[in-house]
Scaffold this active site. Sequence first.
Site, mmCIF file in Angstrom:
data_model
loop_
_atom_site.group_PDB
_atom_site.id
_atom_site.type_symbol
_atom_site.label_atom_id
_atom_site.label_comp_id
_atom_site.label_asym_id
_atom_site.label_seq_id
_atom_site.Cartn_x
_atom_site.Cartn_y
_atom_site.Cartn_z
ATOM 1 C CB CYS A 1 -0.912 0.026 1.229
ATOM 2 S SG CYS A 1 -2.242 1.250 1.057
ATOM 3 C CB CYS B 1 -1.613 4.902 3.308
ATOM 4 S SG CYS B 1 -1.534 3.398 4.275
ATOM 5 C CE LYS C 1 -7.666 -1.076 4.663
ATOM 6 N NZ LYS C 1 -6.267 -0.789 4.355
ATOM 7 N NE ARG D 1 -6.352 5.163 8.880
ATOM 8 C CZ ARG D 1 -7.557 5.451 8.421
ATOM 9 N NH1 ARG D 1 -8.122 6.598 8.758
ATOM 10 N NH2 ARG D 1 -8.186 4.617 7.621
ATOM 11 C CE LYS E 1 -7.152 -3.405 7.862
ATOM 12 N NZ LYS E 1 -6.066 -2.779 7.168
ATOM 13 C CB SER F 1 -4.793 -0.963 15.303
ATOM 14 O OG SER F 1 -5.602 -0.122 14.503
ATOM 15 C CE1 TYR G 1 -0.793 -4.611 14.538
ATOM 16 C CE2 TYR G 1 -3.194 -4.739 14.662
ATOM 17 C CZ TYR G 1 -2.049 -4.313 14.010
ATOM 18 O OH TYR G 1 -2.151 -3.625 12.831
HETATM 19 C C1 PBG Z 1 -2.873 0.381 4.890
HETATM 20 C C2 PBG Z 1 -3.410 -0.408 6.031
HETATM 21 C C3 PBG Z 1 -4.185 0.004 7.116
HETATM 22 C C4 PBG Z 1 -4.320 -1.103 7.952
HETATM 23 C C5 PBG Z 1 -3.647 -2.147 7.336
HETATM 24 N N1 PBG Z 1 -3.123 -1.703 6.135
HETATM 25 C C6 PBG Z 1 -4.716 1.332 7.494
HETATM 26 C C7 PBG Z 1 -5.715 2.021 6.695
HETATM 27 O O1 PBG Z 1 -6.269 1.514 5.711
HETATM 28 O O2 PBG Z 1 -5.956 3.175 7.048
HETATM 29 C C8 PBG Z 1 -5.030 -1.137 9.271
HETATM 30 C C9 PBG Z 1 -4.530 -2.145 10.231
HETATM 31 C C10 PBG Z 1 -4.985 -1.957 11.641
HETATM 32 O O3 PBG Z 1 -5.774 -1.063 11.987
HETATM 33 O O4 PBG Z 1 -4.528 -2.749 12.459
HETATM 34 N N2 PBG Z 1 -3.765 0.835 3.957
#
Ligand code: PBG
Length: 328
Positions: free
Chosen positions: A120, A122, A195, A205, A248, A274, A313
Amino acid sequence: MHFPVTRLRRLRSHPVIRSMVNETTLSPDNLVMPLFACPGEQVKNPISSMPEQFQLSIDLLVEECKVLYGLGIRSVLLFGIPESKDEHGLTGAHEDAIIPRAIRAIKKEVPEMYVIADVCNCEYTSHGHCGTIVNNDVDNDLTLETLARQAVVFAKAGVDMVAPSDMMDGRVARIRESLDREGFSQTPIMAYSAKYASAFYGPFREAADSAPQFGDRQTYQMNPANSNEAMREIELDIEEGADIIMVKPALSYLDIIQRAKDNFNIPIAAYNVSGEFSMVKAAAEKGWIDGERITLEILKSIRRAGADIILTYHAKEVAKWLVNEKKI
Ligand code: PBG
């Protein structure tokens, strides 16, 4: 037949018969531990919203992999915190970027560890969105380029599996095509297929320093109200060549996991994200819940819904509990 002939409590009356009729198991084999790689040496930055989770420099990340492997966690999912960011996320997509370096180090020191890398942009874009911005929104087709490039760079570094989490249309096909062209036809793709645009990603984040600097992710991640659309996403990803599909977050989306299991014959992963982790930790810290029992119950419910693989986690602590207490 019904009561008084039928009494379901008979098969709950003794621990042995309870385990004989136990329907769902949880083992370290099903669990993947997410880890955050950061620059430097001997760096172990605690993530304040996620107790016992750290940004680790590559040397310590390798040590953590050894510990995890010893506990029976044989797979990790890598996220990267780069030295610098740019508009397109290309700081994550070259041979000396943080994740390729981490992959090479783990593969050298703990070769038996199965390394999955999140694909990704980001974490690598200055604006925190998952791709290239055009007219204030992420441009789908331009972003496919950077994603495919990242996946190939990870494959060249020796990654075992790639996991695109961006939610661009067509990215699975594009990544598959690029991997195959570069000689990586054996590298599987675990697609973050369903997702959702979720508030449960908040703590991540902070961990990955990837919060969007403007707007949100609703133009590419899914509306939490939708279930039929998730089935379409999964169907398309399977057609495009996904080897594993993912739902997810997990806990608020158990219905989606179950529907996916009922409708598709493909391994299913679920990401216990998370926010789900942090909620349990915060309530347990206050003494309001029994953190260990609740964690096992949550993970079991995700398996019961139909997940073959859980990204969590909690993986490390669960493995410890299993080793020490044979609780499950
Ligand atoms: C990247 C990504 C994210 C997560 C996994 N890959 C964050 C998002 O999409 O903002 C979230 C994982 C988590 O919250 O544990 N795009």
